[in-house]
Design a protein around this motif. Structure first.
Motif, PDB file in Angstrom:
ATOM      1  N   ALA A 184      -2.875  10.156  -4.167  1.00  0.00           N
ATOM      2  CA  ALA A 184      -3.624   9.143  -3.775  1.00  0.00           C
ATOM      3  C   ALA A 184      -4.368   8.276  -4.707  1.00  0.00           C
ATOM      4  N   GLY A 185      -5.075   9.490  -5.405  1.00  0.00           N
ATOM      5  CA  GLY A 185      -5.829   9.497  -6.041  1.00  0.00           C
ATOM      6  C   GLY A 185      -7.724   8.831  -5.820  1.00  0.00           C
ATOM      7  N   SER A 186      -7.605   7.264  -6.610  1.00  0.00           N
ATOM      8  CA  SER A 186      -9.067   6.384  -6.426  1.00  0.00           C
ATOM      9  C   SER A 186      -8.497   5.442  -5.212  1.00  0.00           C
ATOM     10  N   SER A 187      -7.122   5.291  -5.086  1.00  0.00           N
ATOM     11  CA  SER A 187      -6.571   3.967  -4.209  1.00  0.00           C
ATOM     12  C   SER A 187      -6.723   4.003  -3.130  1.00  0.00           C
ATOM     13  N   GLN A 188      -7.208   2.832  -2.510  1.00  0.00           N
ATOM     14  CA  GLN A 188      -6.079   3.167  -0.743  1.00  0.00           C
ATOM     15  C   GLN A 188      -5.134   3.621  -0.406  1.00  0.00           C
ATOM     16  N   PHE A 189      -4.517   3.968   0.579  1.00  0.00           N
ATOM     17  CA  PHE A 189      -3.660   4.255   0.807  1.00  0.00           C
ATOM     18  C   PHE A 189      -3.794   4.598   2.159  1.00  0.00           C
ATOM     19  N   MET A 243       0.751  -1.174   0.075  1.00  0.00           N
ATOM     20  CA  MET A 243       0.218   0.414  -0.614  1.00  0.00           C
ATOM     21  C   MET A 243       0.652   1.242   0.419  1.00  0.00           C
ATOM     22  N   LYS A 244       0.544   2.341  -0.170  1.00  0.00           N
ATOM     23  CA  LYS A 244       0.981   3.342  -0.579  1.00  0.00           C
ATOM     24  C   LYS A 244       1.383   4.338   0.491  1.00  0.00           C
ATOM     25  N   LEU A 245       2.153   4.596   0.914  1.00  0.00           N
ATOM     26  CA  LEU A 245       2.544   5.726   2.160  1.00  0.00           C
ATOM     27  C   LEU A 245       2.468   7.382   1.801  1.00  0.00           C
ATOM     28  N   ILE A 246       1.537   7.977   2.097  1.00  0.00           N
ATOM     29  CA  ILE A 246       1.841   9.105   2.093  1.00  0.00           C
ATOM     30  C   ILE A 246       1.835   9.827   2.914  1.00  0.00           C
ATOM     31  N   ILE A 247       3.208  10.638   2.845  1.00  0.00           N
ATOM     32  CA  ILE A 247       4.106  11.748   4.447  1.00  0.00           C
ATOM     33  C   ILE A 247       3.719  12.825   4.314  1.00  0.00           C
ATOM     34  N   GLY A 248       3.124  13.609   5.445  1.00  0.00           N
ATOM     35  CA  GLY A 248       3.023  14.742   5.326  1.00  0.00           C
ATOM     36  C   GLY A 248       3.642  15.205   5.959  1.00  0.00           C
ATOM     37  N   THR A 249       5.243  16.695   5.248  1.00  0.00           N
ATOM     38  CA  THR A 249       5.933  16.778   6.309  1.00  0.00           C
ATOM     39  C   THR A 249       6.326  18.605   6.042  1.00  0.00           C
ATOM     40  N   TYR A 250       6.509  18.766   6.715  1.00  0.00           N
ATOM     41  CA  TYR A 250       6.986  20.445   6.788  1.00  0.00           C
ATOM     42  C   TYR A 250       7.981  21.208   7.354  1.00  0.00           C
ATOM     43  N   ARG A 251       8.089  20.586   8.428  1.00  0.00           N
ATOM     44  CA  ARG A 251       9.616  21.259   9.522  1.00  0.00           C
ATOM     45  C   ARG A 251      10.951  20.675   9.265  1.00  0.00           C
ATOM     46  N   LYS A 252      10.740  19.926   8.112  1.00  0.00           N
ATOM     47  CA  LYS A 252      12.426  19.781   7.710  1.00  0.00           C
ATOM     48  C   LYS A 252      12.782  18.689   8.665  1.00  0.00           C
ATOM     49  N   GLN A 253      13.633  18.089   9.465  1.00  0.00           N
ATOM     50  CA  GLN A 253      13.453  17.410  10.316  1.00  0.00           C
ATOM     51  C   GLN A 253      13.434  16.726  11.228  1.00  0.00           C
ATOM     52  N   ALA A 254      13.010  18.271  12.249  1.00  0.00           N
ATOM     53  CA  ALA A 254      12.527  18.178  13.808  1.00  0.00           C
ATOM     54  C   ALA A 254      11.567  17.177  13.735  1.00  0.00           C
ATOM     55  N   TYR A 255      11.127  16.687  13.617  1.00  0.00           N
ATOM     56  CA  TYR A 255      10.293  14.854  13.168  1.00  0.00           C
ATOM     57  C   TYR A 255      10.204  14.059  12.862  1.00  0.00           C
ATOM     58  N   ILE A 313     -12.239   8.139  -1.309  1.00  0.00           N
ATOM     59  CA  ILE A 313     -12.141   9.077  -0.135  1.00  0.00           C
ATOM     60  C   ILE A 313     -11.346  10.646  -0.733  1.00  0.00           C
ATOM     61  N   ALA A 314     -10.264   9.686  -1.062  1.00  0.00           N
ATOM     62  CA  ALA A 314      -9.462  11.486  -1.826  1.00  0.00           C
ATOM     63  C   ALA A 314      -9.958  11.329  -3.140  1.00  0.00           C
ATOM     64  N   ALA A 315      -9.887  10.852  -3.737  1.00  0.00           N
ATOM     65  CA  ALA A 315     -10.483  11.621  -4.965  1.00  0.00           C
ATOM     66  C   ALA A 315     -11.121  11.888  -5.104  1.00  0.00           C
ATOM     67  N   GLN A 316     -12.656  12.541  -4.271  1.00  0.00           N
ATOM     68  CA  GLN A 316     -13.352  13.640  -3.850  1.00  0.00           C
ATOM     69  C   GLN A 316     -12.875  14.542  -3.969  1.00  0.00           C
ATOM     70  N   GLY A 317     -10.967  15.069  -3.309  1.00  0.00           N
ATOM     71  CA  GLY A 317     -10.511  16.543  -3.265  1.00  0.00           C
ATOM     72  C   GLY A 317     -10.695  16.677  -2.160  1.00  0.00           C
ATOM     73  N   TRP A 318      -9.946  17.759  -1.510  1.00  0.00           N
ATOM     74  CA  TRP A 318     -10.367  18.436  -0.218  1.00  0.00           C
ATOM     75  C   TRP A 318     -10.486  20.001  -0.216  1.00  0.00           C
ATOM     76  N   PRO A 319     -11.856  19.325   1.075  1.00  0.00           N
ATOM     77  CA  PRO A 319     -11.904  20.931   0.866  1.00  0.00           C
ATOM     78  C   PRO A 319     -11.852  22.361   0.908  1.00  0.00           C
ATOM     79  N   ASP A 320     -11.955  23.737   0.716  1.00  0.00           N
ATOM     80  CA  ASP A 320     -11.484  24.570   0.572  1.00  0.00           C
ATOM     81  C   ASP A 320     -11.739  25.078   1.978  1.00  0.00           C
TER      82      ASP A 320
END
Length: 212
Positions: free
Chosen positions: A71-76, A1-13, A167-174
């Motif tokens: 992610a598209g239409s896939s489980q992730f 399964m694809k693992l998508i990791i959200g990052t923004y704090r460089k190498q803090a975590y 679920i992801a294919a529906q997009g993310w709300p503004d």
């Protein structure tokens, strides 16, 4: 399964997150980082572990739109960088639970108490119950990390969780409180949400981004 990791704090975590994933999480076929740090040097470092999608310091809302597009239409499995796994589990197994329950939008990994109200009541679920939310503990045969799951309508979470196909294919709300808006969209479609009982991850970080 694809693992998508959200990052923004460089190498803090991210180092401890990756170490815990390597130690405890099986069933990962690919790692993709959606990185909002805007730092090319950090993104080059991330690329040794997986593919990097750069969202250029655009904030949480834009980053989550990129997560959904990736992610598209896939489980992730979505994973924020400041979480670490503390017990073994298999993403393929969690995906199989979603296959058995097509109106379950996600199966989330329960974290330990983080906010003061959660410490006061002894956990995330207990704190939500104190606010009047309802949880239904249902049997889930074949789930090796738990005999049951909690079904609920209180929260769609971007804490570590496997998302149902589509679920992801529906997009993310503004807009603001986009996580709550996503929950409400899915509830209107007849979805529920799930937690695996027992603490599976710890939240180590403090929110410092924007665009939520």
């Amino acid at each position: 399964m694809k693992l998508i990791i959200g990052t923004y704090r460089k190498q803090a975590y991210i180092n401890q997150a990756l170490e815990s994933i390597d130690q405890y999480v099986s069933g990962v076929s690919e790692i993709v980082f959606v990185d909002d740090s805007g730092d090319p040097e950090h993104q080059a470092w991330l690329s040794q572990f997986g593919r990097v999608v750069d969202t250029g310091r655009s904030g949480y809302n834009v980053a989550m739109k990129a997560v959904c597009a990736e992610a598209g239409s896939s489980q992730f499995c979505f994973w924020e960088e400041d979480f670490k796994a503390v017990v073994k589990f298999d993403l393929t197994e969690l995906g199989e639970v979603l296959d058995q329950r097509p109106k379950l939008a996600q199966l989330a990994l329960l974290r330990g108490p983080h906010f003061p109200i959660e410490h006061e009541h002894g956990g995330l679920i207990q704190a939500l119950e104190a606010k009047g939310e309802k949880f239904e503990l249902v049997a889930q045969p074949g789930l090796r990390i738990s005999r049951n799951i909690y079904l609920q309508t209180a929260t769609f979470t971007c804490n570590p969780a496997v998302w149902q196909r589509g679920i992801a294919a529906q997009g993310w709300p503004d807009g603001q409180w986009s996580e709550d808006a996503k929950r409400d969209q899915l509830l209107a479609q007849g979805y529920k949400f799930g937690f695996v009982p027992g603490i599976k991850v710890h939240h180590e970080g403090v929110r410092s981004g924007y665009g939520y």
